[in-house]
Write a protein that holds these residues in place. Sequence first.
Motif, PDB file in Angstrom:
ATOM      1  N   LYS A 107       0.753  -1.025  -0.309  1.00 46.40           N
ATOM      2  CA  LYS A 107      -0.161   0.465  -0.160  1.00 46.40           C
ATOM      3  C   LYS A 107       0.657   1.131   0.381  1.00 46.40           C
ATOM      4  O   LYS A 107       1.592   1.671   1.092  1.00 46.40           O
ATOM      5  N   GLU A 108       0.484   1.613  -1.012  1.00 43.10           N
ATOM      6  CA  GLU A 108       1.274   3.190  -0.769  1.00 43.10           C
ATOM      7  C   GLU A 108       0.811   4.413   0.121  1.00 43.10           C
ATOM      8  O   GLU A 108      -0.293   4.121   0.761  1.00 43.10           O
ATOM      9  N   ALA A 109       1.763   4.650   0.439  1.00 48.38           N
ATOM     10  CA  ALA A 109       1.927   6.254   1.671  1.00 48.38           C
ATOM     11  C   ALA A 109       0.863   7.303   1.258  1.00 48.38           C
ATOM     12  O   ALA A 109       0.524   7.500  -0.350  1.00 48.38           O
ATOM     13  N   LYS A 110      -0.213   7.063   2.237  1.00 49.11           N
ATOM     14  CA  LYS A 110      -0.813   8.876   1.412  1.00 49.11           C
ATOM     15  C   LYS A 110      -0.348   9.821   1.953  1.00 49.11           C
ATOM     16  O   LYS A 110      -0.092  10.587   2.776  1.00 49.11           O
ATOM     17  N   TYR A 111      -0.821  11.012   1.117  1.00 51.20           N
ATOM     18  CA  TYR A 111      -0.193  12.413   1.603  1.00 51.20           C
ATOM     19  C   TYR A 111      -1.655  13.701   1.375  1.00 51.20           C
ATOM     20  O   TYR A 111      -1.634  13.127  -0.115  1.00 51.20           O
ATOM     21  N   SER A 112      -1.452  14.488   2.478  1.00 48.07           N
ATOM     22  CA  SER A 112      -2.108  15.393   2.406  1.00 48.07           C
ATOM     23  C   SER A 112      -1.277  17.227   2.126  1.00 48.07           C
ATOM     24  O   SER A 112      -0.223  17.427   2.910  1.00 48.07           O
ATOM     25  N   ILE A 113      -1.461  17.484   1.223  1.00 52.03           N
ATOM     26  CA  ILE A 113      -0.748  18.887   1.379  1.00 52.03           C
ATOM     27  C   ILE A 113      -1.272  20.412   1.390  1.00 52.03           C
ATOM     28  O   ILE A 113      -3.071  20.222   0.615  1.00 52.03           O
ATOM     29  N   CYS A 114      -1.251  20.513   2.796  1.00 49.08           N
ATOM     30  CA  CYS A 114      -2.081  22.174   3.020  1.00 49.08           C
ATOM     31  C   CYS A 114      -1.069  23.620   2.251  1.00 49.08           C
ATOM     32  O   CYS A 114       0.260  23.284   2.896  1.00 49.08           O
ATOM     33  N   VAL A 115      -2.389  23.813   1.006  1.00 50.24           N
ATOM     34  CA  VAL A 115      -1.137  25.292   1.131  1.00 50.24           C
ATOM     35  C   VAL A 115      -2.477  26.485   2.153  1.00 50.24           C
ATOM     36  O   VAL A 115      -3.274  26.735   1.530  1.00 50.24           O
ATOM     37  N   SER A 116      -1.157  27.530   0.920  1.00 50.92           N
ATOM     38  CA  SER A 116      -1.837  29.150   1.357  1.00 50.92           C
ATOM     39  C   SER A 116      -2.282  29.783   0.309  1.00 50.92           C
ATOM     40  O   SER A 116      -1.669  29.041  -0.691  1.00 50.92           O
ATOM     41  N   THR A 117      -3.094  30.283   0.019  1.00 47.57           N
ATOM     42  CA  THR A 117      -3.650  31.788  -0.844  1.00 47.57           C
ATOM     43  C   THR A 117      -3.440  33.015  -0.319  1.00 47.57           C
ATOM     44  O   THR A 117      -3.989  33.371  -2.137  1.00 47.57           O
ATOM     45  N   GLN A 118      -2.512  33.472   0.567  1.00 46.91           N
ATOM     46  CA  GLN A 118      -3.030  34.739   0.136  1.00 46.91           C
ATOM     47  C   GLN A 118      -2.339  35.182   1.468  1.00 46.91           C
ATOM     48  O   GLN A 118      -1.672  34.123   2.404  1.00 46.91           O
ATOM     49  N   VAL A 119      -0.822  36.406   1.460  1.00 44.66           N
ATOM     50  CA  VAL A 119      -0.476  36.212   2.227  1.00 44.66           C
ATOM     51  C   VAL A 119      -0.984  37.087   3.622  1.00 44.66           C
ATOM     52  O   VAL A 119      -1.888  38.205   3.091  1.00 44.66           O
ATOM     53  N   GLY A 120      -0.970  36.793   4.598  1.00 45.96           N
ATOM     54  CA  GLY A 120      -2.384  37.363   5.330  1.00 45.96           C
ATOM     55  C   GLY A 120      -3.518  37.128   4.989  1.00 45.96           C
ATOM     56  O   GLY A 120      -4.306  35.976   5.088  1.00 45.96           O
ATOM     57  N   CYS A 121      -4.585  37.487   6.075  1.00 44.74           N
ATOM     58  CA  CYS A 121      -6.297  37.231   5.912  1.00 44.74           C
ATOM     59  C   CYS A 121      -6.537  38.303   6.473  1.00 44.74           C
ATOM     60  O   CYS A 121      -6.572  39.095   7.213  1.00 44.74           O
ATOM     61  N   LYS A 122      -7.432  38.801   5.630  1.00 44.66           N
ATOM     62  CA  LYS A 122      -8.856  39.641   5.684  1.00 44.66           C
ATOM     63  C   LYS A 122      -9.387  40.057   6.446  1.00 44.66           C
ATOM     64  O   LYS A 122     -10.466  40.378   7.408  1.00 44.66           O
ATOM     65  N   VAL A 123      -9.896  38.011   7.275  1.00 44.61           N
ATOM     66  CA  VAL A 123     -11.309  37.903   7.703  1.00 44.61           C
ATOM     67  C   VAL A 123     -10.825  38.706   9.604  1.00 44.61           C
ATOM     68  O   VAL A 123     -11.872  38.617   9.719  1.00 44.61           O
ATOM     69  N   GLY A 124      -9.721  38.245   9.850  1.00 43.51           N
ATOM     70  CA  GLY A 124      -9.544  38.567  10.739  1.00 43.51           C
ATOM     71  C   GLY A 124      -9.858  37.498  12.865  1.00 43.51           C
ATOM     72  O   GLY A 124     -10.825  38.437  13.381  1.00 43.51           O
ATOM     73  N   CYS A 125     -10.356  36.531  12.214  1.00 40.08           N
ATOM     74  CA  CYS A 125     -10.734  35.429  13.045  1.00 40.08           C
ATOM     75  C   CYS A 125      -9.918  35.715  14.490  1.00 40.08           C
ATOM     76  O   CYS A 125      -9.057  35.794  14.171  1.00 40.08           O
ATOM     77  N   ALA A 126     -11.110  36.538  15.863  1.00 38.13           N
ATOM     78  CA  ALA A 126     -10.901  36.006  16.648  1.00 38.13           C
ATOM     79  C   ALA A 126      -8.756  34.796  17.083  1.00 38.13           C
ATOM     80  O   ALA A 126      -8.150  35.405  17.934  1.00 38.13           O
ATOM     81  N   PHE A 127      -9.429  33.551  16.760  1.00 38.90           N
ATOM     82  CA  PHE A 127      -8.834  32.402  17.214  1.00 38.90           C
ATOM     83  C   PHE A 127      -7.658  32.714  16.291  1.00 38.90           C
ATOM     84  O   PHE A 127      -7.134  30.813  16.285  1.00 38.90           O
ATOM     85  N   CYS A 128      -7.365  33.352  15.312  1.00 30.42           N
ATOM     86  CA  CYS A 128      -6.416  32.495  13.932  1.00 30.42           C
ATOM     87  C   CYS A 128      -4.842  33.371  14.570  1.00 30.42           C
ATOM     88  O   CYS A 128      -5.360  34.729  14.454  1.00 30.42           O
ATOM     89  N   LEU A 129      -4.066  32.528  14.293  1.00 29.00           N
ATOM     90  CA  LEU A 129      -2.784  33.483  14.405  1.00 29.00           C
ATOM     91  C   LEU A 129      -2.606  34.028  12.829  1.00 29.00           C
ATOM     92  O   LEU A 129      -1.807  35.409  12.992  1.00 29.00           O
ATOM     93  N   VAL A 163      -1.164  13.458  -4.334  1.00 27.43           N
ATOM     94  CA  VAL A 163      -1.506  13.517  -3.112  1.00 27.43           C
ATOM     95  C   VAL A 163      -2.739  14.348  -2.685  1.00 27.43           C
ATOM     96  O   VAL A 163      -3.759  14.682  -3.775  1.00 27.43           O
ATOM     97  N   ASN A 164      -3.016  14.494  -1.602  1.00 26.46           N
ATOM     98  CA  ASN A 164      -3.986  15.346  -1.731  1.00 26.46           C
ATOM     99  C   ASN A 164      -4.047  16.638  -1.165  1.00 26.46           C
ATOM    100  O   ASN A 164      -3.008  17.023  -0.599  1.00 26.46           O
ATOM    101  N   ILE A 165      -5.203  17.536  -1.771  1.00 26.14           N
ATOM    102  CA  ILE A 165      -4.445  19.178  -1.293  1.00 26.14           C
ATOM    103  C   ILE A 165      -5.709  20.015  -0.574  1.00 26.14           C
ATOM    104  O   ILE A 165      -7.034  19.099  -0.969  1.00 26.14           O
ATOM    105  N   VAL A 166      -5.048  20.111   0.569  1.00 26.34           N
ATOM    106  CA  VAL A 166      -6.173  21.056   1.648  1.00 26.34           C
ATOM    107  C   VAL A 166      -5.971  22.406   1.109  1.00 26.34           C
ATOM    108  O   VAL A 166      -4.543  23.537   1.944  1.00 26.34           O
ATOM    109  N   TYR A 167      -7.064  23.559   1.118  1.00 27.39           N
ATOM    110  CA  TYR A 167      -6.620  24.621   0.753  1.00 27.39           C
ATOM    111  C   TYR A 167      -6.667  25.316   2.331  1.00 27.39           C
ATOM    112  O   TYR A 167      -8.168  25.873   2.288  1.00 27.39           O
ATOM    113  N   MET A 168      -6.216  24.718   3.171  1.00 23.91           N
ATOM    114  CA  MET A 168      -6.241  25.322   4.542  1.00 23.91           C
ATOM    115  C   MET A 168      -4.757  26.087   5.653  1.00 23.91           C
ATOM    116  O   MET A 168      -4.976  25.671   6.827  1.00 23.91           O
TER     117      MET A 168
END
Length: 359
Positions: A107-129, A163-168
């Motif tokens: 069985k082959e190894a499985k990977y996910s890659i978590c990618v960024s879409t912006q430098v920083g973020c406008k949304v400003g969630c209180a819990f997010c670094l 690989v799987n991609i998560v836009y997270m």
Amino acid sequence: MKKNILDFTREELAKELDSPSFRAKQIFQWVYQKYVDDFSKMSNLSKDFRKKLDENFEIYTPEIVKKEISKDGSIKYLFRLKDLHTIESVLLPMKKEVKDSEGKILKEAKYSICVSTQVGCKVGCAFCLTAKGGFVRNLTPGEIVSQVLSIKKDNKIASNRRVNIVYMGMGEPLDNLDNVVKSIKIFSDENGLSIGPRRQTISTSGLAPKIKKLGEKNLGVLLAISLHAVDDELREKLMPINKAYNIESIIKAVKDFPVDQRKRVMFEYLMIKNLNDDIKSAKKLVKLLNGIKAKVNLILFNPYPGSNFKRPDTEDVKKFQQYLLDKGVLCTIRESKGLDISAACGQLREKGVQNGNTI
Ligand code: SAH
Ligand code: SF4
């Protein structure tokens, strides 16, 4: 200025080159399947054509400036962009390779890659670094795509291994919709990385009109909603974007979103101690999701220095999960990978470089 080949979908590249479409195909194969980063090595293209390419284009991937390896095997990458801003991406090993006694891979190894879409973020969630540094700019399609290409190359993951991609990663993908859509198409291309839309999950804080727009494009990607609260009052406090698009508007947008028969919309629910980790909230959540083919992914708040929120007790998380399962709602608890290297959800931020100056 030279254009970056990675910024173009294959159709766009064919137009840019103004030559038969198989040329764009060949270039895609070289770049994404043979991991070649130099036009002169593209031996099935004529010398003149290679020269023309070299005069007008580059194969640019941002420099890897830092790599941190977690005990659990996940690797966090820090990339430096041309304008010196930095972004982070994470390679997450999901399943280990299984070999038989003779070393043959079963069985082959499985990977996910978590990618960024912006430098920083406008949304400003209180819990997010990520939110703490404010918003700098959108990433180009090439800057999104190159995160996966570089990480695959760096880990010698064979080009035909999907690989799987998560836009997270950093940023709100739907706030950079056009470039994200291009990246989805580039990732999916069968002459390239061949990561089909069903292997790509777009996570959003709930920009209802953009969810609609993405749905209308019928790309077949998976959707994840960062819900985190079941009443508007608390959600507004955690996620100011809720003032513009409340829970009801998000649920409506999700109901209209095209979902593959065999797939579900993921609802991410960030559990914070004493805020939203009680059974009353679980009850409301079940009600909200009524009529949606949903699965809930419980995320335990990942603390960072200076945050006021606390990680919930495991027992409360388990109770919350059990309540949902008893009501027939699929529910998993997200393993927080890479906690020791701050590579877990919401722990990605621009580092070491600010306003273009190294600090
Ligand atoms: N902007 C998009 C995608 C990036 S964030 C979105 O918000 O969906 C990826 C996930 O990490 C989101 O569900 C986000 O809410 C969550 N997250 C943010 N900060 C976190 C923290 N400190 N601990 C755990 N999860 C967090
Ligand atoms: Fe932006 Fe997502 Fe962080 Fe909210 S959780 S500030 S939307 S990256």
